[in-house]
Design an enzyme around this catalytic site. Structure first.
Site, short mmCIF file in Angstrom:
data_model
loop_
_atom_site.label_atom_id
_atom_site.label_comp_id
_atom_site.label_asym_id
_atom_site.label_seq_id
_atom_site.Cartn_x
_atom_site.Cartn_y
_atom_site.Cartn_z
N ALA A 161 0.81 -1.38 0.00
CA ALA A 161 0.10 0.12 -0.05
C ALA A 161 0.80 1.31 -0.04
CB ALA A 161 -0.98 0.14 1.27
N GLN A 168 1.95 -15.13 1.17
CA GLN A 168 2.02 -16.30 0.44
C GLN A 168 1.33 -16.37 -0.75
OE1 GLN A 168 1.96 -19.46 3.08
NE2 GLN A 168 4.00 -19.04 4.19
N GLY A 169 -0.04 -16.29 -0.47
CA GLY A 169 -1.26 -16.63 -1.49
C GLY A 169 -1.22 -15.98 -2.61
N GLU A 180 -8.71 -20.64 -3.27
CA GLU A 180 -8.39 -20.29 -1.80
C GLU A 180 -9.96 -20.59 -1.18
OE1 GLU A 180 -6.20 -17.08 -0.71
OE2 GLU A 180 -4.39 -18.16 -1.85
N HIS A 217 -6.08 -17.17 10.98
CA HIS A 217 -5.71 -18.07 9.73
C HIS A 217 -5.82 -19.53 10.47
CE1 HIS A 217 -4.10 -19.94 6.33
NE2 HIS A 217 -3.98 -18.89 5.91
N ARG A 255 -12.74 -18.60 6.10
CA ARG A 255 -11.63 -18.95 7.05
C ARG A 255 -12.07 -18.77 8.44
NH1 ARG A 255 -6.57 -14.99 4.92
NH2 ARG A 255 -6.04 -16.51 3.22
N HIS A 305 -4.31 -13.37 12.32
CA HIS A 305 -3.51 -13.23 10.94
C HIS A 305 -4.07 -11.96 10.46
CE1 HIS A 305 -2.01 -14.29 7.05
NE2 HIS A 305 -3.17 -13.94 6.51
N GLU A 333 -4.05 -3.08 5.21
CA GLU A 333 -4.65 -3.59 6.59
C GLU A 333 -5.05 -2.60 7.35
OE1 GLU A 333 -4.05 -7.23 9.45
OE2 GLU A 333 -2.40 -6.84 7.82
N ARG A 363 -12.71 -11.31 5.92
CA ARG A 363 -11.90 -11.03 4.52
C ARG A 363 -12.08 -12.31 3.80
NH1 ARG A 363 -6.21 -11.36 2.90
NH2 ARG A 363 -5.89 -12.76 4.85
N SER A 388 -6.91 -8.73 -0.02
CA SER A 388 -6.21 -7.82 0.74
C SER A 388 -5.17 -7.07 -0.01
CB SER A 388 -5.61 -8.30 1.97
OG SER A 388 -4.77 -9.23 1.71
#
Length: 534
Positions: free
Chosen positions: A16, A48-49, A115, A244, A290, A351, A375, A386, A391
């Site tokens: 950001a 990571q994702g 995901e 998470h 999640r 997370h 965030e 979320r 994000s």
């Protein structure tokens, strides 16, 4: 005290902050980036994702919007969701142009992951180090830009506002409170300096370090939320902390993230008896949202008394896993787990913060001259939970929109404040009782984990608030009697944020999304935000 002047100051050096700084500097504005560690240390660097974005012909904006709304459990702002989802492809194109090389399939098409909560494959990624790849590309562009100055190992202390200036006897023509600058602590020489600026963008990331167990890096201490609150900006929905579901369980308490993308590639959650259990909790099983998965794991652990559950990805070969998840594979191997033939011990960990400093779609807060992105901000995209990998998408879109907003603001509001009050240490000394900081740091993290976790009760929240208020008084007394240092500043912010989180949680008399409270297990008829203004 030294004072420096810039058109805008960015606090934080993740996706950001860096993308905003690059955009604003490209319009001829002078920008200073303040980061409390080195410039590459950020939450982005550990992502990571990937980035959720509609890029496939089998996908469309409406499906992405509906997935986001479903995950957000009735609290998302539909207009915000629509806008961010539709602007995503243009921002992805910009990332590719600055050098982000997203993973591709053998036929040359972009590799899209899936995901939890997503109805389609739409996660662009760079293997399992997407955040690091984006961070490096942005830093390379930043380093080449003459209008950007980066100050590493400098921690923002507090915003300077016209309201504060009036208290110091400075004459200002502003009737409304607005930003005039920011105080910062230089770790190199232990001095405090001021940055005079009409515009500050908070891009400080999350609050994970208020919890005993978190996937967040050490820097995630809620600095931006705390500073914004003290300056008078609106704070919203801090009760929504995403845990998470799958962090690697280790005896030393450190929690390494096992990406949701592993379940997207077929991994199955199993309990201590080796049984798959997610079918009992949600139709999407292991790819449920999640909050559902985290609560399911919490329930299975409490039922059996086990310290963790297991993630089973043994359906994939060693070669497939090393290619798709090299970082995860290596970490598990270092900890004695060969994931192609052994189960991975996993537990939930704090997370992501879905609430934060309330902003518009142009990153504006309720305090004139203060902006927030990433965030630290609450735009209305995430709602009560979320959707995975939204994000980074939000950060890119809001940073782009924030550039246009700040550039216009600077044109309309030329800097009028010429002098700032000096930072005064007075007669305070260096602390000889730092054991207080370590003790309070540990107590705060345990309190949040025990009482403001995945499953809550009113009694637990009230116990947490009583303990946090005691810690707040001790830290406030310490702050005014000893010279500032990074650990004190971070702890001050963490205690502030923890108190705001509990206040928000006590306001919400329902279970919605990430806020699950046994006293109020049902949804309220109307979905409302929780709000706090100093």
């Amino acid at each position: 005290m030294k004072t420096f002047e810039f058109d805008a100051v960015v606090v934080g050096s993740g996706i950001a902050g860096l993308s905003f700084a690059l955009g604003l500097a490209s319009r001829g504005r002078s920008v200073c980036i303040v980061t409390k560690k080195n410039r590459a240390e950020s939450n982005t660097n550990y992502a990571q994702g990937g980035i959720a974005c509609v890029t496939s012909s089998t996908d469309d904006f409406q499906m992405h919007v509906e997935d986001t709304l479903e995950a957000g459990d009735g609290l998302c702002n539909r207009e915000v969701v629509n806008q961010i989802v539709q602007e995503g492809p243009a921002r992805i194109k910009e990332m590719i142009e600055i050098g982000v090389d997203f993973s591709q399939l053998e036929d040359g098409r972009v590799s899209l992951g899936k995901e939890g909560g997503h109805s389609k494959r739409r996660i662009l990624h760079v293997k399992d180090v997407t955040g690091r790849a984006i961070e490096q590309a942005l830093l390379h562009a930043i380093n080449e830009h003459p209008n950007i100055e980066v100050r590493e190992h400098c921690m923002a202390i507090d915003l300077i506002t016209t309201r504060k200036l009036k208290k110091f006897g400075f004459n200002t023509t502003d009737e409304d409170n607005r930003v005039a600058g920011i105080y910062c602590f230089n770790e190199a020489d232990h001095s405090v300096f001021a940055l005079r600026t009409p515009a500050v963008l908070l891009a400080t990331g999350g609050i994970g370090q208020v919890y005993q167990f978190t996937t967040n890096p050490d820097i995630a201490t809620g600095d931006g939320v705390a500073m914004a609150y003290r300056a008078g900006a609106e704070i919203r929905n801090l009760e929504f902390v995403q845990f998470h579901p799958t962090a690697f369980f280790a005896r030393d308490g450190k929690r390494f993230l096992i990406s949701e993308a592993v379940r997207g590639e077929g991994a199955i959650l199993r309990n201590s008896d080796g049984e798959p259990f997610m079918e009992r909790y949600h139709p999407r099983k292991d790819l449920a949202p999640r909050d559902v998965v985290a609560r399911a794991i919490d329930s299975e652990m409490k039922r059996s008394g086990a310290e963790h559950v297991f993630l089973d990805i043994t359906s994939k070969s060693k070669e497939e896993l090393e290619e798709r998840f090299p970082t995860i594979y290596a970490h598990c191997r270092e900890n004695g787990i060969q994931i192609e033939k052994e189960l991975i011990p996993v537990v939930p960990a704090a997370h992501y913060l879905c609430g934060g400093v309330a902003t518009s779609l142009t990153a504006e807060t309720s305090l004139k001259g203060l902006y927030a992105c990433g965030e630290v901000a609450c735009t209305g995209l995430h709602g009560a939970n979320r959707l995975a990998s939204n994000s980074l998408l939000e950060a890119l879109v809001l940073a782009h929109r924030g550039v246009e907003s700040v550039d216009q603001f600077l044109s309309d509001h030329p800097e009028e404040i010429r002098n700032l009050p000096p930072w005064v240490d007075g007669n305070v000394s260096n602390s000889d009782e730092r054991v207080i900081l370590f003790h309070n740091w540990s107590e705060l993290k345990r309190t949040l984990w025990d009482y403001v976790g995945i499953v809550r009760t009113t009694k637990r929240l009230e116990r947490a608030r009583a303990r946090i208020q005691l810690l707040s008084r001790e830290i406030n007394d310490y702050y005014w009697n000893f010279r500032v240092e990074p650990m004190l500043l971070e702890l001050r912010n963490m205690v502030q944020v923890a108190d705001l989180m509990v206040q928000c949680a006590l306001q919400r008399k329902e279970s919605r999304g990430l806020h699950y409270i046994l006293d109020y297990p049902s949804l309220s008829p109307e979905a409302l935000d929780t709000k706090i203004i100093r």
